[in-house]
Scaffold this motif. Structure first.
Motif, short mmCIF file in Angstrom:
data_model
loop_
_atom_site.label_atom_id
_atom_site.label_comp_id
_atom_site.label_asym_id
_atom_site.label_seq_id
_atom_site.Cartn_x
_atom_site.Cartn_y
_atom_site.Cartn_z
N VAL A 1 0.98 -1.14 -0.33
CA VAL A 1 -0.15 -0.44 0.02
C VAL A 1 0.95 1.61 0.10
N ASP A 2 -0.03 2.29 -0.04
CA ASP A 2 0.92 3.89 -0.32
C ASP A 2 1.73 3.78 1.20
N PRO A 3 2.70 5.11 1.54
CA PRO A 3 4.15 4.83 3.22
C PRO A 3 2.00 5.95 3.85
N THR A 4 1.96 5.21 4.76
CA THR A 4 1.10 5.69 5.99
C THR A 4 1.14 7.12 6.00
N PRO A 5 0.07 7.80 6.15
CA PRO A 5 0.42 9.27 6.26
C PRO A 5 0.58 9.43 7.34
N GLY B 1 -7.89 0.82 8.76
CA GLY B 1 -9.10 1.43 7.62
C GLY B 1 -9.05 0.82 5.91
N ILE B 2 -8.01 1.15 5.86
CA ILE B 2 -8.27 0.18 4.11
C ILE B 2 -8.89 -0.62 4.75
N PRO C 1 -8.37 2.20 -3.37
CA PRO C 1 -7.23 3.36 -3.96
C PRO C 1 -5.66 3.45 -3.66
N HIS C 2 -5.61 3.19 -2.24
CA HIS C 2 -4.29 2.77 -1.78
C HIS C 2 -3.41 1.60 -1.80
N VAL C 3 -4.58 0.89 -1.95
CA VAL C 3 -3.59 -0.56 -2.03
C VAL C 3 -3.10 -0.59 -3.83
N ASN C 4 -1.66 -1.04 -3.94
CA ASN C 4 -1.16 -1.08 -5.01
C ASN C 4 -1.09 -2.26 -5.72
#
Length: 114
Positions: A34-38, A49-50, A92-95
């Motif tokens: 996933v995208d890096p943690t905010p 959350g994802i 959306p954040h899953v690559n």
């Protein structure tokens, strides 16, 4: 309705139910990149959350998640059904999802070094 038509419709409905159950299938373990943690959010909160968004409840997300990765890669491993996998892929954040696999070393002798 004639009896053969009723029988055919019954078999058609039963076939659809069986195919739907088979399409869901048994759960399997996946690694999700996933995208890096905010900033300001823990990786556990972010990953839950994802999963919660994809699975529909925090309880299901907590039951599915196995491990959180944050140092080398950003991601998590979870045990999910094929239908849940498809829902997670749409987030959306899953690559990329990667099925879990156990690999075996073919040899322990590398150019004479053991």
């Amino acid at each position: 309705m004639t009896p053969p038509t009723a029988t055919f419709l019954t078999l058609l409905v039963l076939g659809a139910v069986v195919m739907g159950a088979a399409a869901d299938g048994p759960p399997a373990t996946y690694l999700f990149f996933v995208d890096p943690t905010p900033p300001g959010v823990t990786c556990m909160q972010y990953h839950l959350g994802i999963l919660t968004a994809a699975l529909g409840s925090e309880e299901k997300a907590k039951a599915a998640i196995i491990y959180n990765y944050k140092n080398v890669v950003s991601g998590f491993s979870a045990r999910v059904t094929p239908a849940e996998l498809e829902a997670i892929k749409k987030q959306p954040h899953v690559n990329r999802p990667l099925p879990s696999a156990t690999l075996q070393l073919m040899s322990s002798n590398f150019d004479g070094v053991s």
